[in-house]
Design a protein around this motif. Structure first.
Motif, PDB file in Angstrom:
ATOM      1  N   UNK A   1       0.843  -1.179   0.000  1.00 25.86           N
ATOM      2  CA  UNK A   1       0.000   0.000   0.000  1.00 25.86           C
ATOM      3  C   UNK A   1       0.887   1.239   0.000  1.00 25.86           C
ATOM      4  N   UNK A   2       0.433   2.293  -0.616  1.00 26.39           N
ATOM      5  CA  UNK A   2       1.191   3.535  -0.716  1.00 26.39           C
ATOM      6  C   UNK A   2       1.028   4.379   0.544  1.00 26.39           C
ATOM      7  N   UNK A   3       2.037   5.192   0.790  1.00 25.34           N
ATOM      8  CA  UNK A   3       2.011   6.085   1.949  1.00 25.34           C
ATOM      9  C   UNK A   3       1.782   7.519   1.484  1.00 25.34           C
ATOM     10  N   UNK A   4       1.172   8.316   2.366  1.00 25.20           N
ATOM     11  CA  UNK A   4       0.960   9.726   2.086  1.00 25.20           C
ATOM     12  C   UNK A   4       2.225  10.517   2.377  1.00 25.20           C
ATOM     13  N   UNK A   5       2.481  11.529   1.559  1.00 26.36           N
ATOM     14  CA  UNK A   5       3.648  12.380   1.797  1.00 26.36           C
ATOM     15  C   UNK A   5       3.253  13.703   2.448  1.00 26.36           C
ATOM     16  N   UNK A   6       1.973  14.018   2.470  1.00 25.11           N
ATOM     17  CA  UNK A   6       1.465  15.252   3.071  1.00 25.11           C
ATOM     18  C   UNK A   6       0.189  14.935   3.854  1.00 25.11           C
ATOM     19  N   UNK A   7      -0.231  15.861   4.712  1.00 24.72           N
ATOM     20  CA  UNK A   7      -1.503  15.705   5.416  1.00 24.72           C
ATOM     21  C   UNK A   7      -2.645  15.961   4.435  1.00 24.72           C
ATOM     22  N   UNK A   8      -3.691  15.161   4.561  1.00 22.60           N
ATOM     23  CA  UNK A   8      -4.817  15.242   3.636  1.00 22.60           C
ATOM     24  C   UNK A   8      -6.116  15.248   4.435  1.00 22.60           C
ATOM     25  N   UNK A   9      -7.043  16.116   4.052  1.00 16.32           N
ATOM     26  CA  UNK A   9      -8.393  16.116   4.604  1.00 16.32           C
ATOM     27  C   UNK A   9      -9.271  15.465   3.555  1.00 16.32           C
TER      28      UNK A   9
ATOM     29  N   UNK B 142       2.837   9.862   6.032  1.00  8.80           N
ATOM     30  CA  UNK B 142       3.357   8.562   6.436  1.00  8.80           C
ATOM     31  C   UNK B 142       2.277   7.519   6.667  1.00  8.80           C
ATOM     32  N   UNK B 143       1.010   7.926   6.724  1.00  5.60           N
ATOM     33  CA  UNK B 143      -0.078   6.958   6.934  1.00  5.60           C
ATOM     34  C   UNK B 143      -0.351   6.187   5.650  1.00  5.60           C
ATOM     35  N   UNK B 144      -0.861   4.979   5.825  1.00  9.71           N
ATOM     36  CA  UNK B 144      -1.343   4.156   4.718  1.00  9.71           C
ATOM     37  C   UNK B 144      -2.853   4.040   4.884  1.00  9.71           C
ATOM     38  N   UNK B 145      -3.632   4.905   4.210  1.00  5.97           N
ATOM     39  CA  UNK B 145      -5.079   4.910   4.425  1.00  5.97           C
ATOM     40  C   UNK B 145      -5.756   3.661   3.887  1.00  5.97           C
ATOM     41  N   UNK B 146      -6.940   3.385   4.425  1.00  5.10           N
ATOM     42  CA  UNK B 146      -7.754   2.264   3.947  1.00  5.10           C
ATOM     43  C   UNK B 146      -8.106   2.486   2.478  1.00  5.10           C
TER      44      UNK B 146
ATOM     45  N   UNK C 286     -10.917   2.515   0.828  1.00  5.75           N
ATOM     46  CA  UNK C 286     -12.028   3.429   0.518  1.00  5.75           C
ATOM     47  C   UNK C 286     -11.605   4.888   0.681  1.00  5.75           C
ATOM     48  N   UNK C 287     -10.695   5.167   1.620  1.00 12.74           N
ATOM     49  CA  UNK C 287     -10.190   6.530   1.775  1.00 12.74           C
ATOM     50  C   UNK C 287      -9.145   6.849   0.717  1.00 12.74           C
ATOM     51  N   UNK C 288      -8.298   5.894   0.386  1.00 14.02           N
ATOM     52  CA  UNK C 288      -7.265   6.110  -0.626  1.00 14.02           C
ATOM     53  C   UNK C 288      -7.886   6.424  -1.986  1.00 14.02           C
ATOM     54  N   UNK C 289      -9.041   5.841  -2.276  1.00 13.07           N
ATOM     55  CA  UNK C 289      -9.709   6.095  -3.551  1.00 13.07           C
ATOM     56  C   UNK C 289     -10.178   7.539  -3.661  1.00 13.07           C
ATOM     57  N   UNK C 290     -10.400   8.206  -2.536  1.00 15.78           N
ATOM     58  CA  UNK C 290     -10.863   9.584  -2.531  1.00 15.78           C
ATOM     59  C   UNK C 290      -9.730  10.585  -2.758  1.00 15.78           C
ATOM     60  N   UNK C 291      -8.477  10.172  -2.591  1.00 11.96           N
ATOM     61  CA  UNK C 291      -7.324  11.061  -2.720  1.00 11.96           C
ATOM     62  C   UNK C 291      -6.790  10.935  -4.142  1.00 11.96           C
ATOM     63  N   UNK C 292      -7.127  11.916  -4.980  1.00 12.04           N
ATOM     64  CA  UNK C 292      -6.793  11.831  -6.401  1.00 12.04           C
ATOM     65  C   UNK C 292      -5.612  12.699  -6.800  1.00 12.04           C
ATOM     66  N   UNK C 293      -5.027  13.440  -5.866  1.00  9.25           N
ATOM     67  CA  UNK C 293      -3.882  14.288  -6.185  1.00  9.25           C
ATOM     68  C   UNK C 293      -2.602  13.455  -6.076  1.00  9.25           C
ATOM     69  N   UNK C 294      -1.866  13.274  -7.181  1.00  5.27           N
ATOM     70  CA  UNK C 294      -0.637  12.478  -7.117  1.00  5.27           C
ATOM     71  C   UNK C 294       0.404  13.068  -6.171  1.00  5.27           C
ATOM     72  N   UNK C 295       0.390  14.384  -5.960  1.00 10.62           N
ATOM     73  CA  UNK C 295       1.345  15.023  -5.080  1.00 10.62           C
ATOM     74  C   UNK C 295       1.164  14.658  -3.623  1.00 10.62           C
ATOM     75  N   UNK C 296       0.039  14.076  -3.263  1.00 11.07           N
ATOM     76  CA  UNK C 296      -0.211  13.683  -1.882  1.00 11.07           C
ATOM     77  C   UNK C 296       0.452  12.353  -1.541  1.00 11.07           C
TER      78      UNK C 296
END
Length: 94
Positions: free
Chosen positions: A1-9, A24-28, A30-40
């Motif tokens: 699973x991919x990790x976040x590089x920035x904080x995301x709401x 640094x979190x690895x979101x679930x 269903x949450x990861x599908x909502x984050x569409x910005x590659x920079x995150x």
């Protein structure tokens, strides 16, 4: 699973509650599908869900696939025979 590089709401897709995900979190999934910005994401690459192949699933919010879009309305052929609207005249004030 991919990790976040920035904080995301992000808004949870089922409960509609806002969730804050830290770097640094690895979101679930269903949450990861909502984050569409590659920079995150670390590495700048969106994670690919394991259970869905590319092109499957619902379209992103606000976009409709071409086959479900409404057809263009046909122009009215009776425009020339329609009565012309009349302008209202102002009354003279004296």
């Amino acid at each position: 699973m991919a990790r976040l590089s920035v904080a995301v709401h992000v808004q949870h897709p089922t409960t509609r509650e806002w969730v804050v995900l830290e770097p640094g979190e690895e979101p679930a999934l269903e949450l990861a599908a909502e984050i569409t910005n590659p920079g995150a994401w670390e590495g700048g690459v969106l994670p690919e869900p394991e259970d869905q192949a590319e092109g499957e699933g619902p379209p992103p919010f606000g976009f409709a696939p071409d086959e479900t879009s409404d057809p263009e309305p046909e122009p009215d052929a009776d425009l020339e025979s329609a009565p012309t609207p009349q302008r209202r005249r102002k009354t003279a004030t004296t």
